[in-house]
Design a protein around this motif. Structure first.
Motif, mmCIF file in Angstrom:
data_model
loop_
_atom_site.group_PDB
_atom_site.id
_atom_site.type_symbol
_atom_site.label_atom_id
_atom_site.label_comp_id
_atom_site.label_asym_id
_atom_site.label_seq_id
_atom_site.Cartn_x
_atom_site.Cartn_y
_atom_site.Cartn_z
ATOM 1 N N ALA A 88 2.488 6.443 -7.102
ATOM 2 C CA ALA A 88 1.501 7.391 -7.619
ATOM 3 C C ALA A 88 1.951 8.829 -7.399
ATOM 4 O O ALA A 88 1.803 9.691 -8.276
ATOM 5 C CB ALA A 88 0.143 7.137 -6.959
ATOM 6 N N ALA A 89 2.534 9.108 -6.220
ATOM 7 C CA ALA A 89 2.999 10.458 -5.927
ATOM 8 C C ALA A 89 4.120 10.883 -6.869
ATOM 9 O O ALA A 89 4.281 12.081 -7.160
ATOM 10 C CB ALA A 89 3.478 10.538 -4.476
ATOM 11 N N LEU A 117 0.831 -1.206 0.000
ATOM 12 C CA LEU A 117 0.000 0.000 0.000
ATOM 13 C C LEU A 117 0.867 1.260 0.000
ATOM 14 O O LEU A 117 0.626 2.207 -0.756
ATOM 15 C CB LEU A 117 -0.936 -0.005 1.209
ATOM 16 C CG LEU A 117 -2.013 -1.104 1.235
ATOM 17 C CD1 LEU A 117 -2.832 -1.006 2.510
ATOM 18 C CD2 LEU A 117 -2.913 -1.018 0.013
ATOM 19 N N LEU A 118 1.895 1.252 0.855
ATOM 20 C CA LEU A 118 2.787 2.415 0.928
ATOM 21 C C LEU A 118 3.564 2.586 -0.375
ATOM 22 O O LEU A 118 3.790 3.705 -0.846
ATOM 23 C CB LEU A 118 3.743 2.255 2.106
ATOM 24 C CG LEU A 118 3.094 2.206 3.499
ATOM 25 C CD1 LEU A 118 4.139 1.945 4.571
ATOM 26 C CD2 LEU A 118 2.342 3.510 3.795
ATOM 27 N N TYR A 175 2.713 1.675 -3.445
ATOM 28 C CA TYR A 175 1.889 2.174 -4.541
ATOM 29 C C TYR A 175 1.502 3.640 -4.337
ATOM 30 O O TYR A 175 1.354 4.384 -5.309
ATOM 31 C CB TYR A 175 0.665 1.280 -4.741
ATOM 32 C CG TYR A 175 1.050 -0.074 -5.286
ATOM 33 C CD1 TYR A 175 1.775 -0.173 -6.480
ATOM 34 C CD2 TYR A 175 0.748 -1.244 -4.607
ATOM 35 C CE1 TYR A 175 2.174 -1.404 -6.973
ATOM 36 C CE2 TYR A 175 1.141 -2.479 -5.100
ATOM 37 C CZ TYR A 175 1.855 -2.551 -6.280
ATOM 38 O OH TYR A 175 2.256 -3.775 -6.765
ATOM 39 N N GLU A 176 1.373 4.053 -3.093
ATOM 40 C CA GLU A 176 1.161 5.478 -2.824
ATOM 41 C C GLU A 176 2.370 6.292 -3.276
ATOM 42 O O GLU A 176 2.234 7.364 -3.888
ATOM 43 C CB GLU A 176 0.903 5.712 -1.336
ATOM 44 C CG GLU A 176 -0.475 5.289 -0.864
ATOM 45 C CD GLU A 176 -0.667 5.545 0.629
ATOM 46 O OE1 GLU A 176 0.232 6.179 1.253
ATOM 47 O OE2 GLU A 176 -1.693 5.112 1.165
ATOM 48 N N ALA A 177 3.572 5.767 -2.974
ATOM 49 C CA ALA A 177 4.803 6.470 -3.363
ATOM 50 C C ALA A 177 4.946 6.519 -4.884
ATOM 51 O O ALA A 177 5.358 7.541 -5.449
ATOM 52 C CB ALA A 177 6.009 5.786 -2.731
#
Length: 309
Positions: free
Chosen positions: A257-258, A250-251, A253-255
């Protein structure tokens, strides 16, 4: 008054490895002991202590004990011996220089004028891969070639040279695989996922790419289409069942995307429908400005994934 004689035990020298009837006789082992519960028969005339769970090495040693001199473990079986678990390990494959024809259903022996390069009685990884072309599909052959490179059992150049020089049965399959093996694939599933793009005529991704710069590491992604900032990730079952891995994902994929990276996640179930995976990746490419051709499912696709994929 004397006690009852104890039951005969296998000599220590015979307890951890296969042994022949001749060797048993030389060590004073009685025929009765060989027929008893303390000994298992691996192959007629070759035995192993019952307490020892047979491994592939034990099984191969047993068959080599009854095959003629000048015989070595070959093909897919040799690949399994080297740790490359692609294709069925049985029937066990051997190569021999002797005039011999096996009648055992669990054994296949091919004849050669001379043995390929061997380490001991096992054909070395690259010639084993080349011999395995008769038992493996094109897809499996590429997966196995990538695995040899990943395991540092051979270099890309060695794998390509070996496959390219194949002759005889299925030599065209081997030569085609030579052009498809790559450095950097971390698993057979990643190799298969890369081939979805290549066989469909889509841009070829780089394998296992570290994203970020000298100050900020984002992630290592399985496959990366750098021009379009698209990461393609194979999600094994552990990504779903292991809580820590799931949380880290989760972390991650957030990174991604950012950082402007579009992540496409592909599972084992998705790979059973490779055309759908190709279509998803093409859609992602188009969303990032790709104006090349759509996926095509021609001769290369059918060679890799079969006529019905």
């Amino acid at each position: 008054m004397g006690g009852m004689p104890g039951r005969q035990q296998l000599p220590v020298v015979l307890r951890d490895r296969p042994f022949s009837r001749v060797r048993a006789d030389a060590e004073g082992v009685s025929p009765g002991l060989l027929r008893g519960p303390g000994v298992r028969t691996l192959v007629r005339g070759v035995y192993l202590a019952a307490e020892v769970e047979p491994t592939l090495t034990h099984e191969l040693a047993a068959f080599l004990g009854v095959l003629p001199a000048g015989t070595a473990v070959d093909g897919v079986t040799a690949l399994h011996y080297w740790g490359v678990e692609i294709g069925p390990v049985t029937p066990y494959r051997f190569v021999t220089t002797a005039a011999y024809q096996s009648k055992r259903p669990e054994v296949r022996v091919r004849r050669a004028g001379e043995l390929p390069a061997c380490r001991g009685v096992v054909v070395r990884p690259v010639p084993a891969l080349v011999a395995a072309r008769v038992d493996l599909t094109l897809l499996q052959l590429v997966e196995a070639g990538d695995w040899l490179i990943r395991a540092k059992l051979a270099t890309l150049a060695e794998v390509q040279s070996g496959l390219s020089s194949a002759s005889g049965r299925h030599c065209l399959r081997a030569r085609e695989a030579a052009g498809l093996v790559r450095v950097g694939s971390a698993s057979p599933r990643e190799s298969r996922l890369r081939l979805v793009l290549v066989a469909a005529g889509l841009p070829e991704p780089a394998c296992n790419v570290d994203l970020g710069d000298e100050f900020w590491f984002i992630a290592c992604v399985d496959l990366y289409l750098g021009e379009w900032q698209i990461a393609i990730e194979y999600e094994g079952d552990h990504h779903r069942t292991d809580a820590r891995t799931y949380g880290n994902d989760l972390l991650r994929y957030e990174a991604l995307a950012a950082a402007g990276v579009l992540a496409i996640r592909v599972s084992k179930a998705h790979l059973r429908q490779p055309r759908e995976v190709a279509a998803r990746i093409h859609d992602a490419l188009v969303s990032r400005g790709y104006d090349g051709p759509p996926p095509t499912f021609g001769p290369l696709w059918r060679a890799v994934f079969g006529p019905n994929a």
